[in-house]
Design an enzyme around this catalytic site. Sequence first.
Site, PDB file in Angstrom:
ATOM      1  N   GLU A  32      -0.645  30.235 -21.564  1.00 34.57           N
ATOM      2  CA  GLU A  32      -1.740  30.941 -22.018  1.00 34.57           C
ATOM      3  C   GLU A  32      -1.938  31.596 -23.075  1.00 34.57           C
ATOM      4  O   GLU A  32      -1.420  32.881 -22.862  1.00 34.57           O
ATOM      5  CB  GLU A  32      -2.928  31.375 -21.129  1.00 34.57           C
ATOM      6  N   CYS A  84      -8.883  37.035 -24.505  1.00 33.38           N
ATOM      7  CA  CYS A  84      -8.385  35.881 -25.271  1.00 33.38           C
ATOM      8  C   CYS A  84      -9.625  35.203 -25.225  1.00 33.38           C
ATOM      9  O   CYS A  84      -9.624  34.233 -26.344  1.00 33.38           O
ATOM     10  CB  CYS A  84      -7.185  35.102 -24.590  1.00 33.38           C
TER      11      CYS A  84
END
Length: 489
Positions: free
Chosen positions: A233, A267
């Site tokens: 990720e 994020c």
Amino acid sequence: MAPQRDGQGAQARSDGRGRGVNDPAETVSGVVAQLRAGQPAWAALPVSSRVRWLARYRDWLWDNQSRLEDLLMQETGKPATEAGLEIPYVIEAINYHSRRAPRLLADRRPHPHGMLAITKRQLIVQRPYPVVGVITPWNFPLGLSLLDAVPALLAGCAVVVKPSELTPSAVSAAIAGWADIGAPRVLDVVCGGREHGAAVADSVDFIQFTGSARAGRAIAGVAAERLVPCALELGGKDAMIVLDDADVSRAANAAVWGAMANCGQMCVSVERVYVESAVYDAFVSQVAANAAELRSGVDIGPFTSPAQAAVVQRHLDDALTRGARALVGGHRSDGPTVLIDTDHDMLCMTEETFGPLLPVVRVADEDEAVRLANDSRYGLSAVVFSGDRRRAERVARRIDAGSVNINDVFANLFTLTMPQGGWKESGLGARGGSDAVAKFCRPQAIVASRVAFTRELTWYPYTPLRRAVMRCVSRLIGARDVRRRFGWR
């Protein structure tokens, strides 16, 4: 995630009070070896036994919640409300994945599908990867470390966690709790810098990495060289689209929280907003008013990494130099900042900022909004606001991102049934989802003959009669019309 989260890896012990103590990077292999030695017995336990150990660990986390949250606030500077989200999030994951694990790990017996399989007993078993390495950044130290460790442990893996060198204490203290409950030694932590992360990647059987795209490429290279799986990720530049039929008040509130929560160090933060012209002025006005009311230390904490402040300041200075205007802020990189008159020539619109900076762009229609939202090398998640559910879903399907939230922000993070995965440079694979436990297993196919003939029809010796029988039987089973089934065509 943020480009500065490259320092990954180290061997650490906890001194019992929650402080991570660095060991030389060379000791990482020793920790992994110890975990590897204990993993077969852990995997041999019934799933129900592993679930019970996770339940005891869940109770330990509840009992130590306040201490762990204090460590989080000390290390990261998070406001108390934000620090208070991580332990309940992990516990929810324990409860959810514990319910799912027995079904996901159960043996399966597929039905025979054709001539060559009809005489075979078929069995699929799930075999865990021996040691999983979880390498995590500094923005959500506990949440990201344990969110992946939990399903891996339930799967029967041993897990070594490598937190960021900036935030080792809370993670070390939390993982020390596994030993406190007397659980088998299949969960441990190593703390330190980049070389320690590299050592983890060089020694485990599955790499779960959260961090920058640059570091993710390096991890993927190691995984490819070693032929071990990895899940990544990585960074995001998440877009929010506000259509002309949106609830402007809710959209503005969502934009401010989505951009400023955790000081923008997420994020999946909202990093750019595209607003249809009809509601642009009202939206910008309310966003500016809401952002101006945020309180330092209560609503917004400081940057965890001093280096991140420099990145945000560079993006802010670049935008102002190129003609953007700051409606709120514009002076301090760690203060809430709302920019207008921005475009895709500016760094704040193209590079991951990872800070409390929110650029807002006026667009003519939804087509322009989608085009600009997709004009990015990232594709982690996105947001669409509209009063028409079908219209919102239509727009969502056009956005190149792993997740899209409609009339909400961060919602995909709190829906554990949904996979979280990035497209393009935002990642590889996914974390979470209803099948998260199975991700850490290798399916093994076991096939046995139902009837043990002296020799099978397909074995030597080859003869015209055997070939004719095979041809006839395969047509009877495989053809779907009478003429072909009996060879009349």
